[in-house]
Design a protein around this motif. Structure first.
Motif, PDB file in Angstrom:
ATOM      1  N   TYR A   1       0.613  -1.361   0.228  1.00  0.00           N
ATOM      2  CA  TYR A   1       0.040   0.190   0.122  1.00  0.00           C
ATOM      3  C   TYR A   1       0.678   1.271  -0.105  1.00  0.00           C
ATOM      4  CZ  TYR A   1      -3.422   3.561   1.382  1.00  0.00           C
ATOM      5  OH  TYR A   1      -4.381   4.360   1.735  1.00  0.00           O
ATOM      6  N   ASP A   2       2.292   1.282   1.220  1.00  0.00           N
ATOM      7  CA  ASP A   2       2.337   2.311   1.083  1.00  0.00           C
ATOM      8  C   ASP A   2       3.561   2.398  -0.202  1.00  0.00           C
ATOM      9  OD1 ASP A   2       1.826   3.222   3.217  1.00  0.00           O
ATOM     10  OD2 ASP A   2       3.604   2.345   4.354  1.00  0.00           O
ATOM     11  N   MET A   3       3.812   1.885  -0.905  1.00  0.00           N
ATOM     12  CA  MET A   3       4.862   2.040  -1.671  1.00  0.00           C
ATOM     13  C   MET A   3       3.323   2.188  -3.224  1.00  0.00           C
ATOM     14  SD  MET A   3       7.523   1.729  -1.797  1.00  0.00           S
ATOM     15  CE  MET A   3       7.943   2.046  -2.770  1.00  0.00           C
ATOM     16  N   SER A   4       2.231   1.709  -3.125  1.00  0.00           N
ATOM     17  CA  SER A   4       1.114   2.182  -4.107  1.00  0.00           C
ATOM     18  C   SER A   4       1.009   3.741  -3.675  1.00  0.00           C
ATOM     19  CB  SER A   4       0.441   1.880  -4.573  1.00  0.00           C
ATOM     20  OG  SER A   4      -0.730   2.247  -2.885  1.00  0.00           O
ATOM     21  N   LYS A   5       0.910   4.390  -3.324  1.00  0.00           N
ATOM     22  CA  LYS A   5       0.852   5.567  -3.056  1.00  0.00           C
ATOM     23  C   LYS A   5       1.994   6.527  -3.133  1.00  0.00           C
ATOM     24  CE  LYS A   5       0.327   5.769   1.667  1.00  0.00           C
ATOM     25  NZ  LYS A   5      -0.209   6.030   2.742  1.00  0.00           N
TER      26      LYS A   5
ATOM     27  N   ASN B   1       2.964  18.566  -6.787  1.00  0.00           N
ATOM     28  CA  ASN B   1       3.380  18.992  -5.526  1.00  0.00           C
ATOM     29  C   ASN B   1       2.099  17.904  -4.330  1.00  0.00           C
ATOM     30  OD1 ASN B   1       4.749  21.221  -5.414  1.00  0.00           O
ATOM     31  ND2 ASN B   1       3.074  21.853  -6.675  1.00  0.00           N
ATOM     32  N   CYS B   2       2.490  16.558  -5.001  1.00  0.00           N
ATOM     33  CA  CYS B   2       1.812  15.660  -3.967  1.00  0.00           C
ATOM     34  C   CYS B   2       2.222  15.082  -2.734  1.00  0.00           C
ATOM     35  CB  CYS B   2       1.460  14.534  -5.234  1.00  0.00           C
ATOM     36  SG  CYS B   2      -0.251  13.593  -5.326  1.00  0.00           S
ATOM     37  N   HIS B   3       1.306  14.980  -1.651  1.00  0.00           N
ATOM     38  CA  HIS B   3       2.169  13.992  -0.739  1.00  0.00           C
ATOM     39  C   HIS B   3       1.231  12.955  -0.227  1.00  0.00           C
ATOM     40  CE1 HIS B   3       3.917  17.685   0.859  1.00  0.00           C
ATOM     41  NE2 HIS B   3       2.935  18.539  -0.234  1.00  0.00           N
ATOM     42  N   SER B   4       1.682  11.986   0.698  1.00  0.00           N
ATOM     43  CA  SER B   4       1.534  11.101   0.979  1.00  0.00           C
ATOM     44  C   SER B   4      -0.483  11.115   1.286  1.00  0.00           C
ATOM     45  CB  SER B   4       1.997   9.421   1.942  1.00  0.00           C
ATOM     46  OG  SER B   4       1.060   9.057   2.465  1.00  0.00           O
ATOM     47  N   SER B   5      -1.050  12.032   2.175  1.00  0.00           N
ATOM     48  CA  SER B   5      -2.185  11.599   2.435  1.00  0.00           C
ATOM     49  C   SER B   5      -3.300  12.477   1.434  1.00  0.00           C
ATOM     50  CB  SER B   5      -1.466  13.007   3.797  1.00  0.00           C
ATOM     51  OG  SER B   5      -1.094  14.805   3.365  1.00  0.00           O
ATOM     52  N   THR B   6      -2.558  13.627   0.442  1.00  0.00           N
ATOM     53  CA  THR B   6      -3.087  13.291  -0.369  1.00  0.00           C
ATOM     54  C   THR B   6      -3.386  12.292  -1.638  1.00  0.00           C
ATOM     55  OG1 THR B   6      -1.831  15.719  -0.706  1.00  0.00           O
ATOM     56  CG2 THR B   6      -3.193  15.096  -2.669  1.00  0.00           C
TER      57      THR B   6
ATOM     58  N   ALA C   1      -7.501  10.637  -1.657  1.00  0.00           N
ATOM     59  CA  ALA C   1      -8.416   9.981  -2.532  1.00  0.00           C
ATOM     60  C   ALA C   1      -9.110   8.497  -2.677  1.00  0.00           C
ATOM     61  CB  ALA C   1      -7.382  10.282  -3.930  1.00  0.00           C
ATOM     62  N   ILE C   2      -7.763   8.173  -1.961  1.00  0.00           N
ATOM     63  CA  ILE C   2      -8.536   6.898  -1.713  1.00  0.00           C
ATOM     64  C   ILE C   2      -9.798   6.715  -0.344  1.00  0.00           C
ATOM     65  CG2 ILE C   2      -7.720   4.297  -0.487  1.00  0.00           C
ATOM     66  CD1 ILE C   2      -4.860   4.930  -1.459  1.00  0.00           C
ATOM     67  N   ASN C   3      -9.846   7.692   0.466  1.00  0.00           N
ATOM     68  CA  ASN C   3     -10.458   7.029   1.483  1.00  0.00           C
ATOM     69  C   ASN C   3     -11.958   7.924   1.261  1.00  0.00           C
ATOM     70  OD1 ASN C   3      -9.398   5.660   2.871  1.00  0.00           O
ATOM     71  ND2 ASN C   3      -8.587   7.791   4.258  1.00  0.00           N
ATOM     72  N   ASP C   4     -11.975   8.625  -0.083  1.00  0.00           N
ATOM     73  CA  ASP C   4     -13.502   9.442  -0.492  1.00  0.00           C
ATOM     74  C   ASP C   4     -13.959   8.862  -1.814  1.00  0.00           C
ATOM     75  OD1 ASP C   4     -12.798  11.351   1.355  1.00  0.00           O
ATOM     76  OD2 ASP C   4     -11.574  12.983   0.264  1.00  0.00           O
ATOM     77  N   GLY C   5     -12.801   7.773  -2.313  1.00  0.00           N
ATOM     78  CA  GLY C   5     -13.715   6.626  -3.285  1.00  0.00           C
ATOM     79  C   GLY C   5     -13.344   7.109  -4.608  1.00  0.00           C
TER      80      GLY C   5
ATOM     81  N   ARG D   1      -8.591   0.781  -4.483  1.00  0.00           N
ATOM     82  CA  ARG D   1      -7.519   0.072  -3.677  1.00  0.00           C
ATOM     83  C   ARG D   1      -7.533  -1.402  -4.396  1.00  0.00           C
ATOM     84  NH1 ARG D   1      -3.729  -0.610   1.541  1.00  0.00           N
ATOM     85  NH2 ARG D   1      -6.046  -1.287   2.065  1.00  0.00           N
ATOM     86  N   THR D   2      -7.431  -1.928  -5.171  1.00  0.00           N
ATOM     87  CA  THR D   2      -7.851  -3.560  -4.871  1.00  0.00           C
ATOM     88  C   THR D   2      -6.652  -4.504  -5.804  1.00  0.00           C
ATOM     89  OG1 THR D   2      -9.491  -4.391  -6.494  1.00  0.00           O
ATOM     90  CG2 THR D   2      -8.285  -2.624  -7.821  1.00  0.00           C
ATOM     91  N   HIS D   3      -7.141  -5.913  -6.441  1.00  0.00           N
ATOM     92  CA  HIS D   3      -6.161  -6.932  -6.444  1.00  0.00           C
ATOM     93  C   HIS D   3      -6.494  -6.923  -7.706  1.00  0.00           C
ATOM     94  CE1 HIS D   3      -4.168  -6.858  -2.764  1.00  0.00           C
ATOM     95  NE2 HIS D   3      -5.050  -6.850  -1.934  1.00  0.00           N
ATOM     96  N   VAL D   4      -6.680  -6.467  -8.429  1.00  0.00           N
ATOM     97  CA  VAL D   4      -7.655  -6.990 -10.255  1.00  0.00           C
ATOM     98  C   VAL D   4      -6.947  -7.649 -10.669  1.00  0.00           C
ATOM     99  CG1 VAL D   4      -7.019  -4.504 -11.416  1.00  0.00           C
ATOM    100  CG2 VAL D   4      -9.075  -5.271 -11.775  1.00  0.00           C
TER     101      VAL D   4
END
Length: 128
Positions: A39-43, A52-57, A61-65, A69-72
């Motif tokens: 997960y951390d590496m995907s972020k 200008n992107c941070h892990s929290s950004t 986006a993931i938490n808001d849908g 995040r999947t195993h497609v």
């Protein structure tokens, strides 16, 4: 095309040399999917490709849908745009099912089991 030109083109197309996107959602939609072992590496992979992107950004986006995040395709993580998840899952399902068939057999998860679970699940769904 020289090797140097090929490498430069790859850095550009992978959004690593000159990022063109300013949100994780727009990047993931453009790329189709971002894949990583955890997960951390995907972020991190998204953050490297967005200005200008941070892990929290990315996490927001993931938490808001806005990103799913999947195993497609396989057990590694994939970040995909919600609009793309269904067709990707439909496309990769035969491959994934074939890959996990030995687990299903070992755990006695046959068609009758899945049919029963789908029916049981539909009884628990709330509409509206």
């Amino acid at each position: 095309m020289t090797t140097k030109n090929l490498l430069q083109q790859r850095l550009l197309s992978q959004q690593l040399a000159i990022p063109q996107f300013d949100t994780p959602t727009s990047l993931v939609k453009h790329m189709g999917a971002i894949q990583a072992q955890d997960y951390d590496m995907s972020k991190w992979a998204v953050g490297q490709r967005v200005s200008n992107c941070h892990s929290s950004t990315v996490e927001a986006a993931i938490n808001d849908g806005h990103i799913i995040r999947t195993h497609v395709l396989r057990p590694t993580w994939h970040l995909v745009h919600p609009e793309d998840l269904r067709w990707m899952a439909d496309l990769t399902a035969p491959y994934v099912k074939k890959g996990i068939a030995h687990y299903d057999k070992k755990l006695e998860l046959d068609d009758a089991f899945f049919k029963k679970k789908r029916l049981d699940g539909s009884k628990n769904r709330q509409i509206g």
